[in-house]
Each structure stands twice: as structure tokens, then as C-alpha cells.
Design an enzyme around this catalytic site. Sequence first.
Site, PDB file in Angstrom:
ATOM      1  N   ASP A   1       0.810  -1.217   0.000  1.00 24.72           N
ATOM      2  CA  ASP A   1       0.000   0.000   0.000  1.00 24.72           C
ATOM      3  C   ASP A   1       0.840   1.262   0.000  1.00 24.72           C
ATOM      4  O   ASP A   1       2.020   1.249   0.355  1.00 24.72           O
ATOM      5  CB  ASP A   1      -0.959   0.018   1.193  1.00 24.72           C
ATOM      6  CG  ASP A   1      -0.239   0.052   2.540  1.00 24.72           C
ATOM      7  OD1 ASP A   1       0.779  -0.644   2.678  1.00 24.72           O
ATOM      8  OD2 ASP A   1      -0.704   0.775   3.446  1.00 24.72           O
TER       9      ASP A   1
ATOM     10  N   GLU B   1       0.210  -1.462   5.461  1.00 28.75           N
ATOM     11  CA  GLU B   1       1.245  -1.040   6.417  1.00 28.75           C
ATOM     12  C   GLU B   1       1.059   0.407   6.826  1.00 28.75           C
ATOM     13  O   GLU B   1       1.285   0.767   7.985  1.00 28.75           O
ATOM     14  CB  GLU B   1       2.633  -1.234   5.792  1.00 28.75           C
ATOM     15  CG  GLU B   1       3.798  -0.964   6.732  1.00 28.75           C
ATOM     16  CD  GLU B   1       4.308   0.476   6.737  1.00 28.75           C
ATOM     17  OE1 GLU B   1       5.180   0.794   7.555  1.00 28.75           O
ATOM     18  OE2 GLU B   1       3.817   1.298   5.923  1.00 28.75           O
ATOM     19  N   GLU B   2       0.650   1.241   5.880  1.00 32.21           N
ATOM     20  CA  GLU B   2       0.574   2.680   6.141  1.00 32.21           C
ATOM     21  C   GLU B   2      -0.477   3.042   7.187  1.00 32.21           C
ATOM     22  O   GLU B   2      -0.423   4.122   7.769  1.00 32.21           O
ATOM     23  CB  GLU B   2       0.289   3.439   4.835  1.00 32.21           C
ATOM     24  CG  GLU B   2       1.423   3.384   3.814  1.00 32.21           C
ATOM     25  CD  GLU B   2       2.651   4.183   4.226  1.00 32.21           C
ATOM     26  OE1 GLU B   2       2.595   4.863   5.273  1.00 32.21           O
ATOM     27  OE2 GLU B   2       3.657   4.137   3.505  1.00 32.21           O
TER      28      GLU B   2
ATOM     29  N   ASP C   1      12.118  -0.753   3.631  1.00 30.04           N
ATOM     30  CA  ASP C   1      11.128   0.314   3.762  1.00 30.04           C
ATOM     31  C   ASP C   1      11.744   1.604   4.286  1.00 30.04           C
ATOM     32  O   ASP C   1      11.038   2.484   4.779  1.00 30.04           O
ATOM     33  CB  ASP C   1      10.000  -0.163   4.695  1.00 30.04           C
ATOM     34  CG  ASP C   1       8.758   0.705   4.635  1.00 30.04           C
ATOM     35  OD1 ASP C   1       8.592   1.443   3.649  1.00 30.04           O
ATOM     36  OD2 ASP C   1       7.951   0.651   5.581  1.00 30.04           O
TER      37      ASP C   1
ATOM     38  N   HIS D   1       5.305  10.291   0.997  1.00 28.13           N
ATOM     39  CA  HIS D   1       3.920  10.661   1.319  1.00 28.13           C
ATOM     40  C   HIS D   1       3.472  11.974   0.679  1.00 28.13           C
ATOM     41  O   HIS D   1       2.449  12.528   1.091  1.00 28.13           O
ATOM     42  CB  HIS D   1       3.672  10.741   2.831  1.00 28.13           C
ATOM     43  CG  HIS D   1       3.842   9.446   3.551  1.00 28.13           C
ATOM     44  ND1 HIS D   1       3.393   9.241   4.841  1.00 28.13           N
ATOM     45  CD2 HIS D   1       4.408   8.273   3.175  1.00 28.13           C
ATOM     46  CE1 HIS D   1       3.682   8.010   5.214  1.00 28.13           C
ATOM     47  NE2 HIS D   1       4.312   7.406   4.217  1.00 28.13           N
TER      48      HIS D   1
END
Length: 410
Positions: free
Chosen positions: A81, A176-177, A199, A381
Site C-alpha cells: 500500500d 502497512e501505512e 522500507d 507521502h
Amino acid sequence: MKEELLKRFTKYVKVDTQSNEESKACPTTPGQMELANILVTELKEIGMQEVTVDEFGYVMATLPSNTTKEVPVIGFLAHLDTATDLTGKNVQPQVHENYDGKDIVLNKDLNVVLSPKQFPELADYNGKTLITTDGTTLLGADDKAGITEIMVAMNHLINHPEIKHGKIRVAFTPDEEIGRGPERFDVEAFGAKYAYTMDGGPLGELEYESFNAAGAKITFNGNSVHPGTAKNKMVNAVKMAMEFNAHIPKDEAPEYTEGYEGFYHLISLNGDVEQAKAYYIIRDFDHLKFVERKTHIASIAKELEEKYGEGSVELKLNDQYYNMREKIEPVKEIVDIVSAAMRNLDIEPKISPIRGGTDGAQLSYKGLPTPNIFGGGENFHGKFEYVALESMVKATEVIIEVARLFEEKE
């Protein structure tokens, strides 16, 4: 390797896999399952074994050992994700070869410019190939760079059997987010003794400390009355939310903190006179300070409810994950081996706390110690997110070298 990384990465980022915190499903969005199925097909194509995807979107696969030595099973993970902060729909990656150190116009019409004045670390990428957004979406290097690097590393090991390694497991996880990645992750089925998430951010990052994390959902219930007759009757829920926020220390916010400093972060605030809702995240590396922060949030809620009446403030406080240092320090050699791998590749390890979380934080508490390795991206992001192709090459090489070193030391 560069060409394969670029081809896979630009393909993966075009699949909209943004997670959705409001959804109760797993995965929370259909795009994540779409990417999971693409990866299953590709894992089989490159020759991985025991390739599976379950109903929740967890992809797992095996690269069998090619050595006679007894080597511990290691795993590499990345998440499907992308973040909820900005849309991940219709991502159009832009490739800028031989970056010249100047402004990059991401979107002329919207006047979106990636500038070294705002992002001075761009100076580190002179002469590199940068992959950016078109200024309207995030890129998704978090964590599709990690997915790509794992895929390319496995393909390389399959095609270079002279590189000896033990059994390797890979996994790609959903959501995960929004902190749900490990919820349905079957550690026993994965079968690794140690694992690594791909990550992290820029070249050299290596992390085995994470925040302690909690979320606070607060509902403010007011009383809407016509403004002309509102005296001593109206209770404005939006103003209650503002009053609540005024009790939060202003300098303990993400924009004023760094290193080991914790914070409160107001993620969202919306509503009207009748009802308003606020969502905060609470972060701290120190467990005692973490507890104190949660207590402070609860005490503000209690104080305002006493002021405005029973039911006027509703607080839902939940822990999300904990600092994984406690679980990794007893097996610190798994961090040391990555440091050695990086140095073998002329990369200086940059060991620092993760000012965020990874699946590894929760997995470490489920019995699978999982430090975090850089994926190469910057400015996650948001619309200024980018990744250097050369950093992705290095991350891929680190995976390969870690696998080799685990075999060599036995």
C-alpha cells in the site's frame, strides 16, 4: 539491473494501492490485491517457489537454499500500500536522467517545482537518475521501491547460482501505512528466523528502533442552535476541538521535532457546530514518555467533558505498535551483518531511529526480529517524493550481499 529496476518500479507505481483507514476489509482497497496478483505472477515467472497469496493479500514466496551449509532462514519484506496523505491514483512517474542539481519542474501548469532550495539533499544526487511524480500525486517509492528491489534481487540470485545463500523467504504485505500490515501476517507460515523490511529512506539508512505509537480519535458533541437565539444554549463542537488542541504543547509537533524527540500530531479535524471529529497520532521512543503523552490526551478529554457535560467528548485511544529495539538488541548480529554488507559495497551505514513505523516493529513483537533497510526514496507521502535509480541498485545489492554473508559466516 538498472533497466529491470526502472521497468518494474514504473509498472508497480501505476497501480493505485492507497490504503483506507475507514475500511474494515483486508486489504482495505482492491488495488492492493491487484498488485499482489501481479507480483504472484512475476514471482513464478522468475522461478521462485512456494508462491502464495491469501485472501487478505499477503504474498509469500521461497528462494531455496543453494548451499550444503545450515544457514538460518532469512526474509525480506515490503508493503503493497501507499500512504493516505495524498492520492496514489493515476501516478505518472517522470524519469530525469543525469540530474544537474537545479530545479525540476514537476508540473508547469500547477507551478509545482522540486527545488534544492526547499530540499537541499538534492545536491547529493548530481549526475543521478531521479524518478519523480508529475506534481499531482505521491510517487509510491514507499514502498514500491522496496518491492522492486526484492524482486530484482531474487531474480539476480536465481540467475547467479555461484552466489551461495541459505533459504530466503519474501513477503509483500497490505495496509502497512495504516498500521495493520502484520495483523494477519502468519509468522509461523513465513518460517524465517530473521527478516528485514526494505522500507527505509535514503542510501545507507539502517534502523532497528521505532516509535511507540498510538492513535486518538476524539468526537466533540456540541449543540446547534440558531445564532440569533444561541446565547447560553449553543455549544460549538468545532470550538471545543480548537480548545482541546490548545492544550497540546505547540512545540511537540512533527514540524518542531527530530531525532529521539516525540510528538503529538493532529492528522485531521472536521465538523460543524453540532459535531466535530479530530484524529491525533502520538509518538515517542521512550516508553514512559509515551504513556505520559497518552495520559495527557485522556486528561484533556476528561477536563473538557467536565466543562461541557457528560458525553460532550468521546475519546478512543489505541496503541498501534511499540519500539522494536527491545526485541532486536538481543540478536544485534542481524544489524551488524547489514552494516558489514553495506561497507562491502562502499556504503556508509547511517544507523538512526525510525521516526515512523514499519511492519518490522510489530513483527519483532510477534517473534520475528525485523530491522529496516533503506529503499532509496526521499520525501515520502507527498508530491515531492522521488527516488534515485542508483540508490535502488545499491539497495538491491545489499539484499544480495546480506544473503551471501549469512551463508559465508556459517
